[in-house]
Scaffold this motif. Structure first.
Motif, short mmCIF file in Angstrom:
data_model
loop_
_atom_site.label_atom_id
_atom_site.label_comp_id
_atom_site.label_asym_id
_atom_site.label_seq_id
_atom_site.Cartn_x
_atom_site.Cartn_y
_atom_site.Cartn_z
N VAL A 1 59.67 33.63 47.58
CA VAL A 1 58.38 34.09 47.07
C VAL A 1 57.34 33.00 47.25
CG1 VAL A 1 57.13 34.96 45.06
CG2 VAL A 1 59.55 35.55 45.38
N ILE A 2 56.22 33.35 47.86
CA ILE A 2 55.09 32.45 48.01
C ILE A 2 54.04 32.89 47.00
CG2 ILE A 2 53.41 31.45 49.59
CD1 ILE A 2 56.38 31.08 50.41
N TRP A 3 53.82 32.08 45.97
CA TRP A 3 52.89 32.43 44.89
C TRP A 3 51.47 32.17 45.35
CZ3 TRP A 3 54.33 33.57 39.56
CH2 TRP A 3 55.71 33.80 39.40
N ARG A 4 50.59 33.21 45.27
CA ARG A 4 49.22 33.12 45.75
C ARG A 4 48.23 33.60 44.69
NH1 ARG A 4 48.42 32.22 51.24
NH2 ARG A 4 46.38 31.65 50.36
N PRO A 5 47.91 32.75 43.72
CA PRO A 5 46.88 33.13 42.73
C PRO A 5 45.51 33.19 43.38
CG PRO A 5 47.57 30.85 42.41
CD PRO A 5 48.47 31.42 43.46
N PHE A 6 44.70 34.16 42.96
CA PHE A 6 43.33 34.29 43.47
C PHE A 6 42.50 35.00 42.42
CE2 PHE A 6 44.88 38.46 44.22
CZ PHE A 6 43.80 39.31 44.46
N LEU A 7 41.19 34.97 42.61
CA LEU A 7 40.28 35.65 41.69
C LEU A 7 39.96 37.04 42.22
CD1 LEU A 7 37.84 32.77 40.72
CD2 LEU A 7 39.59 33.83 39.27
N LEU A 8 40.27 38.04 41.45
CA LEU A 8 40.03 39.42 41.85
C LEU A 8 38.58 39.84 41.61
CD1 LEU A 8 41.37 41.95 42.99
CD2 LEU A 8 42.22 42.46 40.69
N GLY A 9 37.88 39.15 40.69
CA GLY A 9 36.51 39.52 40.34
C GLY A 9 35.57 39.67 41.53
N PRO A 10 35.53 38.69 42.46
CA PRO A 10 34.62 38.83 43.61
C PRO A 10 34.93 40.06 44.46
CG PRO A 10 35.31 36.55 43.38
CD PRO A 10 36.15 37.35 42.42
N ILE A 11 36.21 40.40 44.56
CA ILE A 11 36.59 41.58 45.35
C ILE A 11 36.22 42.85 44.60
CG2 ILE A 11 38.59 42.83 46.27
CD1 ILE A 11 39.75 40.08 47.03
N PHE A 12 36.40 42.85 43.28
CA PHE A 12 35.93 44.00 42.50
C PHE A 12 34.42 44.18 42.65
CE2 PHE A 12 39.40 44.44 38.96
CZ PHE A 12 40.25 45.02 39.89
N SER A 13 33.68 43.08 42.64
CA SER A 13 32.22 43.16 42.78
C SER A 13 31.84 43.83 44.09
CB SER A 13 31.61 41.77 42.70
OG SER A 13 31.78 41.23 41.40
N GLU A 14 32.58 43.52 45.14
CA GLU A 14 32.31 44.13 46.44
C GLU A 14 32.58 45.63 46.43
OE1 GLU A 14 34.73 41.84 49.04
OE2 GLU A 14 33.57 40.00 48.71
N GLN A 15 33.44 46.07 45.50
CA GLN A 15 33.73 47.50 45.36
C GLN A 15 32.75 48.18 44.41
OE1 GLN A 15 38.06 48.34 44.78
NE2 GLN A 15 38.35 46.15 45.14
N GLY A 16 31.80 47.40 43.87
CA GLY A 16 30.80 47.96 42.97
C GLY A 16 31.21 47.97 41.51
N TRP A 17 32.27 47.22 41.16
CA TRP A 17 32.75 47.17 39.79
C TRP A 17 32.28 45.88 39.13
CZ3 TRP A 17 38.54 48.58 40.99
CH2 TRP A 17 38.63 49.94 41.30
N SER A 18 31.75 46.00 37.92
CA SER A 18 31.30 44.84 37.16
C SER A 18 32.30 44.45 36.08
CB SER A 18 29.94 45.13 36.52
OG SER A 18 30.05 46.25 35.66
N ASP A 19 33.40 45.17 35.99
CA ASP A 19 34.40 44.94 34.95
C ASP A 19 35.73 45.45 35.49
OD1 ASP A 19 35.68 44.40 32.55
OD2 ASP A 19 34.33 45.61 31.32
N SER A 20 36.79 45.23 34.72
CA SER A 20 38.09 45.78 35.08
C SER A 20 38.01 47.30 35.10
CB SER A 20 39.14 45.34 34.07
OG SER A 20 40.32 46.12 34.21
N PRO A 21 38.65 47.95 36.07
CA PRO A 21 38.68 49.42 36.06
C PRO A 21 39.33 49.98 34.81
CG PRO A 21 40.20 48.54 37.70
CD PRO A 21 39.36 47.39 37.23
N PHE A 22 40.17 49.19 34.14
CA PHE A 22 40.79 49.65 32.90
C PHE A 22 39.79 49.68 31.76
CE2 PHE A 22 44.49 47.83 35.21
CZ PHE A 22 45.18 49.02 35.39
N ASN A 23 38.69 48.95 31.89
CA ASN A 23 37.60 49.04 30.92
C ASN A 23 36.56 50.07 31.35
OD1 ASN A 23 38.72 47.07 29.29
ND2 ASN A 23 37.53 45.41 30.18
N LEU A 24 36.35 50.17 32.65
CA LEU A 24 35.34 51.10 33.16
C LEU A 24 35.76 52.56 32.96
CD1 LEU A 24 34.41 49.28 36.49
CD2 LEU A 24 33.00 49.45 34.43
N TYR A 25 37.06 52.81 32.98
CA TYR A 25 37.58 54.17 32.84
C TYR A 25 38.49 54.22 31.61
CZ TYR A 25 35.91 54.21 37.61
OH TYR A 25 35.12 54.08 38.73
N PRO A 26 37.96 54.64 30.46
CA PRO A 26 38.70 54.55 29.19
C PRO A 26 40.07 55.20 29.20
CG PRO A 26 36.39 55.05 28.77
CD PRO A 26 36.58 55.14 30.26
N ALA A 27 40.21 56.34 29.85
CA ALA A 27 41.52 57.00 29.88
C ALA A 27 42.54 56.12 30.60
CB ALA A 27 41.43 58.36 30.56
#
Length: 198
Positions: free
Chosen positions: A33-59
């Motif tokens: 296993v090659i462990w690769r930590p990264f920040l997902l926030g910048p990629i979410f921003s590129e998808q138009g999300w300003s928060d976690s999808p688990f917060n954006l979609y309550p259900a």
């Protein structure tokens, strides 16, 4: 030896599940296993999300916490809902980028995940990161490098590398350039890693 790239954000609950199970699953199939930590926030921003999808979609968020309770119970993994979600994973990720790949990195990453998802401690704080480094058998040098000028450069490079692989969520697994997204795809990714090494 076959290799599996394990890409994750420390604030991702399903990445926590993967971090607690991937090494044992990989050992069973002879995969490194090659462990690769990264920040997902910048990629979410590129998808138009300003928060976690688990917060954006309550259900979806309600389902997440129910599912995490079920899955951690099923696997015998300690679990407490974080005090804040998502917590800021930047400091932990920057620090991880200064830890040499290998067992110490995986120990540090697991300690960060447990702080956030099993102990309700905030991995955005220096004190928690210092504790996680000690638990991994490391000194404070990676944290000091992360806090220095240019300390986030490696982290930015890792986001670019994730983007280059087409990663859009976490956890993700990459085998020989092929992407598998989601904790439930771990077994398929490990099978693929084993197959391409034959």
């Amino acid at each position: 030896m076959a290799e599996l790239e394990f890409w994750f954000d420390f604030a991702s609950p399903y990445s926590y599940l993967a971090a607690e199970t991937v090494e044992a699953a990989a050992a069973d199939t002879g995969v490194a296993v090659i462990w690769r930590p990264f920040l997902l926030g910048p990629i979410f921003s590129e998808q138009g999300w300003s928060d976690s999808p688990f917060n954006l979609y309550p259900a979806r968020g309600r389902y997440l916490w129910l599912d995490l309770k079920r899955e951690t119970t099923r696997h015998g993994i300690p679990w407490q809902r974080p005090a804040r979600f998502p917590f800021n994973s930047a400091l932990a990720t920057k620090t991880a980028s200064w830890v040499e790949p290998g067992p110490a990195l995986s120990r540090f990453c697991q300690a960060v995940f447990r702080a956030g998802f099993a102990e309700r401690r905030d991995p955005a704080t220096r004190a928690v990161i210092e504790t996680c480094l000690r638990q991994a058998g490391l000194d404070h040098a990676p944290l000091e490098r992360a806090l220095a000028d240019g300390g986030g450069d490696r982290c930015r490079d890792d986001v670019g590398a994730a983007r280059d692989r087409g990663i859009f969520g976490a956890p993700s697994f990459v085998v020989a350039g092929e992407l598998y997204w989601g904790n439930e795809r771990m077994a398929a990714a490990l099978e693929r890693a084993w197959a391409v090494s034959r």
